[in-house]
Write a protein that holds these residues in place. Structure first.
Motif, PDB file in Angstrom:
ATOM      1  N   ALA A 196       0.830  -1.203   0.000  1.00 18.79           N
ATOM      2  CA  ALA A 196       0.000   0.000   0.000  1.00 18.79           C
ATOM      3  C   ALA A 196       0.866   1.254   0.000  1.00 18.79           C
ATOM      4  N   GLY A 197       2.005   1.205  -0.692  1.00 14.77           N
ATOM      5  CA  GLY A 197       2.880   2.360  -0.789  1.00 14.77           C
ATOM      6  C   GLY A 197       4.126   2.224   0.070  1.00 14.77           C
ATOM      7  N   ILE A 198       4.873   3.329   0.193  1.00 10.66           N
ATOM      8  CA  ILE A 198       6.100   3.379   0.991  1.00 10.66           C
ATOM      9  C   ILE A 198       5.833   4.174   2.260  1.00 10.66           C
ATOM     10  N   ALA A 199       6.108   3.555   3.393  1.00 13.43           N
ATOM     11  CA  ALA A 199       5.998   4.249   4.669  1.00 13.43           C
ATOM     12  C   ALA A 199       7.397   4.617   5.151  1.00 13.43           C
ATOM     13  N   VAL A 200       7.543   5.832   5.657  1.00 12.45           N
ATOM     14  CA  VAL A 200       8.813   6.300   6.208  1.00 12.45           C
ATOM     15  C   VAL A 200       8.664   6.351   7.719  1.00 12.45           C
ATOM     16  N   LEU A 201       9.427   5.500   8.421  1.00 10.74           N
ATOM     17  CA  LEU A 201       9.316   5.397   9.876  1.00 10.74           C
ATOM     18  C   LEU A 201      10.495   6.083  10.550  1.00 10.74           C
ATOM     19  N   GLY A 202      10.209   6.767  11.648  1.00  9.75           N
ATOM     20  CA  GLY A 202      11.253   7.404  12.429  1.00  9.75           C
ATOM     21  C   GLY A 202      10.823   7.568  13.863  1.00  9.75           C
ATOM     22  N   GLY A 203      11.782   7.903  14.714  1.00  8.34           N
ATOM     23  CA  GLY A 203      11.481   8.110  16.124  1.00  8.34           C
ATOM     24  C   GLY A 203      11.472   6.814  16.910  1.00  8.34           C
ATOM     25  N   GLU A 204      11.198   6.962  18.203  1.00  4.91           N
ATOM     26  CA  GLU A 204      11.142   5.791  19.094  1.00  4.91           C
ATOM     27  C   GLU A 204      10.027   5.993  20.108  1.00  4.91           C
ATOM     28  N   PRO A 205       8.971   5.168  20.100  1.00  8.08           N
ATOM     29  CA  PRO A 205       8.768   4.085  19.140  1.00  8.08           C
ATOM     30  C   PRO A 205       8.548   4.617  17.724  1.00  8.08           C
ATOM     31  N   PRO A 206       8.818   3.783  16.709  1.00  8.46           N
ATOM     32  CA  PRO A 206       8.710   4.258  15.327  1.00  8.46           C
ATOM     33  C   PRO A 206       7.289   4.692  14.977  1.00  8.46           C
ATOM     34  N   VAL A 207       7.190   5.827  14.315  1.00  9.23           N
ATOM     35  CA  VAL A 207       5.908   6.337  13.825  1.00  9.23           C
ATOM     36  C   VAL A 207       6.065   6.688  12.354  1.00  9.23           C
ATOM     37  N   VAL A 208       4.956   6.757  11.644  1.00 11.50           N
ATOM     38  CA  VAL A 208       4.979   7.085  10.221  1.00 11.50           C
ATOM     39  C   VAL A 208       5.164   8.596  10.056  1.00 11.50           C
ATOM     40  N   SER A 229      20.707   5.300  -5.188  1.00 11.00           N
ATOM     41  CA  SER A 229      21.495   5.696  -6.341  1.00 11.00           C
ATOM     42  C   SER A 229      22.737   6.444  -5.879  1.00 11.00           C
ATOM     43  N   PRO A 230      23.767   6.566  -6.736  1.00 11.37           N
ATOM     44  CA  PRO A 230      24.952   7.354  -6.351  1.00 11.37           C
ATOM     45  C   PRO A 230      24.607   8.804  -6.017  1.00 11.37           C
ATOM     46  N   ALA A 231      23.516   9.318  -6.574  1.00  8.90           N
ATOM     47  CA  ALA A 231      23.115  10.696  -6.301  1.00  8.90           C
ATOM     48  C   ALA A 231      22.381  10.844  -4.975  1.00  8.90           C
ATOM     49  N   GLY A 232      22.115   9.718  -4.293  1.00  8.71           N
ATOM     50  CA  GLY A 232      21.427   9.776  -3.003  1.00  8.71           C
ATOM     51  C   GLY A 232      19.929   9.629  -3.083  1.00  8.71           C
ATOM     52  N   THR A 233      19.382   9.489  -4.281  1.00  8.64           N
ATOM     53  CA  THR A 233      17.939   9.276  -4.409  1.00  8.64           C
ATOM     54  C   THR A 233      17.608   7.794  -4.293  1.00  8.64           C
ATOM     55  N   LEU A 234      16.335   7.505  -4.179  1.00  7.91           N
ATOM     56  CA  LEU A 234      15.859   6.127  -4.133  1.00  7.91           C
ATOM     57  C   LEU A 234      15.111   5.818  -5.420  1.00  7.91           C
ATOM     58  N   TRP A 235      15.468   4.699  -6.049  1.00  5.08           N
ATOM     59  CA  TRP A 235      14.694   4.213  -7.182  1.00  5.08           C
ATOM     60  C   TRP A 235      13.775   3.102  -6.702  1.00  5.08           C
ATOM     61  N   VAL A 236      12.516   3.212  -7.080  1.00  2.47           N
ATOM     62  CA  VAL A 236      11.470   2.342  -6.547  1.00  2.47           C
ATOM     63  C   VAL A 236      10.815   1.583  -7.691  1.00  2.47           C
ATOM     64  N   ALA A 237      10.708   0.267  -7.540  1.00  2.44           N
ATOM     65  CA  ALA A 237       9.943  -0.549  -8.483  1.00  2.44           C
ATOM     66  C   ALA A 237       8.559  -0.760  -7.899  1.00  2.44           C
ATOM     67  N   ASP A 246      13.187  11.516  -3.731  1.00  6.59           N
ATOM     68  CA  ASP A 246      14.154  12.259  -2.924  1.00  6.59           C
ATOM     69  C   ASP A 246      13.874  11.954  -1.457  1.00  6.59           C
ATOM     70  N   PRO A 247      14.745  11.164  -0.780  1.00  7.91           N
ATOM     71  CA  PRO A 247      14.439  10.791   0.606  1.00  7.91           C
ATOM     72  C   PRO A 247      14.523  11.961   1.583  1.00  7.91           C
ATOM     73  N   ARG A 248      15.294  12.982   1.261  1.00  8.19           N
ATOM     74  CA  ARG A 248      15.368  14.139   2.171  1.00  8.19           C
ATOM     75  C   ARG A 248      14.050  14.909   2.173  1.00  8.19           C
ATOM     76  N   ALA A 249      13.539  15.161   0.978  1.00  5.64           N
ATOM     77  CA  ALA A 249      12.280  15.902   0.867  1.00  5.64           C
ATOM     78  C   ALA A 249      11.070  14.981   0.958  1.00  5.64           C
ATOM     79  N   ARG A 250      11.306  13.654   0.916  1.00  5.91           N
ATOM     80  CA  ARG A 250      10.230  12.648   0.903  1.00  5.91           C
ATOM     81  C   ARG A 250       9.240  12.981  -0.217  1.00  5.91           C
ATOM     82  N   ARG A 251       9.794  13.155  -1.400  1.00  7.57           N
ATOM     83  CA  ARG A 251       8.992  13.601  -2.540  1.00  7.57           C
ATOM     84  C   ARG A 251       9.352  12.795  -3.779  1.00  7.57           C
ATOM     85  N   VAL A 252       8.339  12.467  -4.582  1.00  9.00           N
ATOM     86  CA  VAL A 252       8.560  11.761  -5.841  1.00  9.00           C
ATOM     87  C   VAL A 252       9.074  12.758  -6.874  1.00  9.00           C
TER      88      VAL A 252
END
Length: 373
Positions: A196-208, A229-237, A246-252
């Motif tokens: 159901a998509g990509i969830a980004v978890l952080g904190g303790e306990p982990p939250v979305v 990727s070498p540029a620091g982005t994530l490629w998603v299948a 872009d994982p920093r901005a959490r944006r496609v």
């Protein structure tokens, strides 16, 4: 032929051995005498291809979903690390540290259906994805010394039977899905590929902290694999091709599908996407492997010319009328990305929102002069 059918995941370790997971087990291709330590039921075969003196070792671990490598500290607080290899499968979880196998049993907290994904976070905790039970996490940061303390000798390996993993995130705790297919640790956050998509978890306990899905431009909700990727982005299948995030901005940043030339949109394997050192994206699909070179895919900033395809006007004796217009934008690349904004001058003051629809219909227009723009 490797000991299995369709592949699941693979990689090359620091000793140059090629690992490949399949539906029927795990395979390792080694040069010379550097074959991995055997397990009960494993098979060793010599390969004469190209005169390299290689060997193929097959391990009966069930369907293997992921083959990952992580540096593991020798002990708590130690700066000395060794390469650790991890393999998730329907039989559970297996680790290889040096020449020593670690087999994690049900008593360690694993579900009966095994595990699908594995990652180590910034604090040394081991995270595991499952097919129906969400995410598990180790109770403590793992080191070589601690794993040896927890394990007991077994035939050809060491086994961990004591409780080590706890459920950390599932639908009962707010997850959009219990199906986890891939894990990537980025900048203190865990990126979780689900059905159901990509969830980004952080904190303790982990939250979305963020959820990327089709509604946020991901392309498809059913996510199978992710790769840095070498540029620091994530490629998603995902279920509609590739997406760059872009994982920093959490944006496609962009999506790529068959409309842009991919061999196929579907990628069923949990390790189906990889990125080479030069930035080339490799996507394994049921129709073969596709290569996508992002630097050659630049956006065309010139608007395509618009041409009218058909214009019709009808009016009956009472004055009721209808105006229908069909049009097209002439583009030879990414035609699915063309959007239109329209305005009937003399009747509308504002431009319409962007749309892919290439037709208009007006009824009962007033008796006035108008032009189309």
């Amino acid at each position: 032929r490797a000991g299995g059918r369709r592949g699941g995941s693979g990689g090359i370790d620091r000793r140059g051995r090629l690992w490949a997971g399949t539906l029927d087990g795990l395979n390792a291709v080694s040069k010379g005498q550097d074959s991995p330590s055997p397990l009960p039921g494993s098979r060793l075969r010599r390969l004469d291809s190209f005169g390299l003196g290689s060997s193929l070792t097959s391990f009966p671990l069930g369907a293997v979903y992921a083959c990952k490598s992580f540096p593991l500290p020798m002990s708590a607080g130690s700066a000395v690390t060794v390469e650790s290899l991890w393999f998730t499968s329907t039989s559970g979880l297996a680790g290889l540290i040096g020449d020593e196998w670690l087999l994690f049993q049900r008593g360690s907290g694993l579900p009966a259906a095994g595990t699908t994904a594995v990652a180590v976070d910034a604090h040394g905790y081991l995270w595991l994805g499952t097919h129906r039970e969400g995410l598990l996490r180790s109770r403590e940061p793992l080191t070589v010394a601690r794993l040896r303390q927890l394990s007991v000798p077994a035939k050809g390996a060491r086994e961990i039977r004591a409780p080590l993993f706890d459920p950390i995130w599932n639908r009962d705790r707010g997850a959009p899905s219990d199906i986890v297919r891939n894990l990537v640790s980025v900048a203190g956050e865990m990126w979780v590929a689900t059905a159901a998509g990509i969830a980004v978890l952080g904190g303790e306990p982990p939250v979305v902290r963020a959820l990327l899905d089709q509604g946020t431009g991901l392309g498809g909700d059913n996510v199978f694999s992710m790769s840095r990727s070498p540029a620091g982005t994530l490629w998603v299948a995902q279920s509609n091709g590739l997406a760059e995030v872009d994982p920093r901005a959490r944006r496609v940043l962009r999506t790529v599908s068959k409309a842009e030339g991919l061999i196929d949109n579907e990628a069923w394997s949990y390790g189906s996407v990889g990125v080479a050192e030069d930035g080339t994206v490799l996507l394994a699909t049921p129709r073969g492997v596709g290569l996508y070179r992002p630097w050659l895919d630049f956006k065309n900033t010139l608007p395509p010319p618009v041409r009218l395809r058909q214009v019709s006007f009808r009016q009956d004796w009472s004055g009721d009328n209808e105006l229908a217009v069909e049009y097209a934008a002439l583009s030879f690349a990414a035609a699915d990305g063309v959007r239109f904004r329209t305005r009937l001058v003399g009747y509308e003051d504002q431009w319409s929102p962007e749309t892919q629809v290439a037709s208009l219909r007006y009824t009962n227009l007033p008796a006035l002069l108008f032009s189309r723009s």
